[in-house]
Design a protein around this motif. Structure first.
Motif, short mmCIF file in Angstrom:
data_model
loop_
_atom_site.label_atom_id
_atom_site.label_comp_id
_atom_site.label_asym_id
_atom_site.label_seq_id
_atom_site.Cartn_x
_atom_site.Cartn_y
_atom_site.Cartn_z
N ALA A 158 9.76 6.92 -22.33
CA ALA A 158 10.75 7.83 -22.91
C ALA A 158 10.08 9.05 -23.53
CB ALA A 158 11.57 7.09 -23.97
N ALA A 159 8.83 8.88 -24.00
CA ALA A 159 8.11 9.99 -24.64
C ALA A 159 7.37 10.87 -23.64
CB ALA A 159 7.13 9.44 -25.67
N GLY A 160 7.41 10.48 -22.35
CA GLY A 160 6.82 11.33 -21.32
C GLY A 160 5.50 10.86 -20.74
N ILE A 161 5.05 9.66 -21.09
CA ILE A 161 3.78 9.17 -20.54
C ILE A 161 3.98 8.78 -19.08
CG2 ILE A 161 2.11 7.27 -20.63
CD1 ILE A 161 2.17 7.46 -23.62
N LYS A 162 3.05 9.22 -18.25
CA LYS A 162 3.15 9.02 -16.79
C LYS A 162 2.14 8.02 -16.25
CE LYS A 162 6.21 12.37 -16.62
NZ LYS A 162 7.65 12.05 -16.42
N HIS A 163 1.00 7.87 -16.93
CA HIS A 163 -0.07 7.05 -16.39
C HIS A 163 -0.51 6.00 -17.40
CE1 HIS A 163 -0.46 9.78 -12.97
NE2 HIS A 163 -0.38 10.77 -13.83
N PHE A 164 -0.69 4.78 -16.93
CA PHE A 164 -1.03 3.64 -17.79
C PHE A 164 -2.26 2.94 -17.22
CE2 PHE A 164 3.45 4.54 -18.08
CZ PHE A 164 3.78 4.35 -19.41
N TYR A 165 -3.27 2.72 -18.09
CA TYR A 165 -4.52 2.11 -17.65
C TYR A 165 -4.88 0.93 -18.54
CZ TYR A 165 -4.85 6.67 -15.40
OH TYR A 165 -4.60 7.81 -14.66
N VAL A 166 -5.05 -0.24 -17.93
CA VAL A 166 -5.49 -1.42 -18.66
C VAL A 166 -6.92 -1.20 -19.13
CG1 VAL A 166 -6.12 -3.86 -18.44
CG2 VAL A 166 -3.95 -3.02 -17.48
N GLU A 167 -7.18 -1.53 -20.38
CA GLU A 167 -8.53 -1.44 -20.93
C GLU A 167 -8.70 -2.55 -21.96
OE1 GLU A 167 -11.59 1.87 -22.79
OE2 GLU A 167 -9.57 1.72 -23.58
N GLN A 168 -9.91 -3.02 -22.12
CA GLN A 168 -10.21 -3.99 -23.17
C GLN A 168 -11.62 -3.75 -23.67
OE1 GLN A 168 -9.17 -8.15 -22.50
NE2 GLN A 168 -10.88 -8.83 -23.78
N ASP A 169 -11.80 -3.86 -24.98
CA ASP A 169 -13.12 -3.69 -25.55
C ASP A 169 -13.91 -5.00 -25.49
OD1 ASP A 169 -13.09 -0.96 -26.43
OD2 ASP A 169 -11.59 -1.55 -27.91
N PRO A 170 -15.22 -4.92 -25.28
CA PRO A 170 -16.04 -6.12 -25.31
C PRO A 170 -16.13 -6.66 -26.74
CG PRO A 170 -17.41 -4.17 -25.13
CD PRO A 170 -15.98 -3.70 -25.00
N PRO A 171 -16.55 -7.90 -26.91
CA PRO A 171 -17.07 -8.81 -25.88
C PRO A 171 -15.94 -9.48 -25.10
CG PRO A 171 -17.14 -9.87 -28.02
CD PRO A 171 -16.68 -8.47 -28.27
N PHE A 172 -16.26 -9.93 -23.87
CA PHE A 172 -15.29 -10.59 -23.02
C PHE A 172 -15.54 -12.10 -23.02
CE2 PHE A 172 -15.89 -6.33 -21.09
CZ PHE A 172 -14.61 -5.83 -21.35
N ALA A 173 -14.51 -12.86 -23.32
CA ALA A 173 -14.65 -14.32 -23.37
C ALA A 173 -14.60 -14.93 -21.97
CB ALA A 173 -13.55 -14.92 -24.24
N ILE A 174 -14.08 -14.18 -21.01
CA ILE A 174 -13.97 -14.65 -19.63
C ILE A 174 -14.53 -13.57 -18.71
CG2 ILE A 174 -11.96 -16.14 -20.07
CD1 ILE A 174 -10.17 -13.91 -19.03
#
Length: 310
Positions: free
Chosen positions: A275-291
């Motif tokens: 609704a606010a106009g965002i067009k692109h979405f990217y999954v991200e996660q900060d380390p450390p990774f448990a899997i």
């Protein structure tokens, strides 16, 4: 990565698209039915990409992702563009940080971005003010955190002026400049935060913003309220989760969690973002990774494919 995790991650990647189809066909999920693709920030799979770039891109596509956000400072931007095309992945956004390419020397940056066929170049983090020196010998991250605690309102005003200048230079090459937030920008200076200073003092036609939902939440703020307060200023979003034991702060502390297993209501946030106009979405996660990373992005895709539009 042990053999069992490797096998399970590979099987999950192969099966995810089979389950995504029926879910998206229901016509009520956020991603897919309305033409909104789910993307991946390539930093999440950086080590794998460095070792086997072609295989990594194909794995990302097989999981179901349709777009990626990359680092502009790759050695062979034209070659990467060909690899992206071969894998069937869209790529319109690139991150720029400290490295050989600089916003202060836009020529080489514009050339690389054009070879990648980008529309957006996003500043990954605020550059240290001229003259800043760490108080003692520390690692790079500790020095950067120290720098963020010394920033003044005047520093943010100067940064806004610089972003306008850099955005104007990139526009000559058909590119739009973006700014990616962390949580230190939410430190207050009287009645406004550092990020609000940037938002109010940059030209919308030249400078956009990429909201990192995880860092907004880690600052103890509501991303939906921020989106509503600045409609149209945020064009892209990092879909990053936050664990419940994250203590609100403005010094770059965050306890990461897999997407869907933290405290963020993604159905509400994603709908407010659109609704606010965002067009692109990217999954991200900060380390450390448990899997393993491939398993993590596979599970994130499976979860987000089921989020209902509101």
């Amino acid at each position: 990565m042990n053999r069992r995790n490797l096998i399970m991650g590979g099987v999950s990647g192969l099966l995810a698209p089979l389950f995504a189809g029926p879910l998206l066909a229901a016509g009520k999920t956020f991603f897919g039915h309305n033409g909104t693709p789910l993307g991946l920030q390539m930093g999440v799979v950086g080590p794998e990409f460095d070792k086997e770039p072609v295989k990594t891109l194909r794995t990302i596509r097989s999981i179901g992702y349709r777009s990626v956000e990359i680092n502009v400072g790759v050695r062979d931007p034209a070659g990467l563009r060909m690899q992206l095309d071969d894998a069937g992945l869209a790529c319109t956004s690139g991150i720029i940080s400290m490295g050989p390419l600089s916003l202060d020397k836009p020529g080489p940056l514009i050339e690389a971005a054009q070879k990648l066929r980008l529309s957006d170049v996003v500043l990954a983090a605020l550059m240290p003010p001229a003259g800043f020196r760490p108080s003692q010998s520390k690692d790079l991250m500790a020095a950067y955190v120290e720098m963020t605690t010394t920033l003044t309102a005047e520093d943010y005003h100067r940064t806004a002026d610089k972003l306008n200048e850099q955005g104007r230079a990139l526009a000559t090459g058909g590119l739009r400049l973006g700014y990616h937030n962390h949580n230190f920008e939410f430190r207050r200076f009287g009645d406004e935060t550092g990020l609000e200073i940037l938002l109010k003092n940059t030209e919308p036609a030249l400078v956009s913003f990429e909201m990192d939902v995880g860092w907004v939440t880690a600052a103890g703020l509501d991303p939906i309220a921020l989106l509503k307060a600045h409609p149209g200023r945020f064009r892209q979003m990092h879909v990053k989760e936050v664990a419940k034991d994250t203590i609100p702060n403005t010094v770059m502390n965050i306890v990461a969690a897999p997407v869907g297993k933290g405290i963020i209501d993604w159905a509400k946030v994603l709908s407010a973002a659109r609704a606010a106009g965002i067009k692109h979405f990217y999954v991200e996660q900060d380390p450390p990774f448990a899997i393993p990373r491939t398993q993590m992005i596979t599970e994130a895709y499976a979860y987000l494919s089921q989020v209902q539009a509101r």
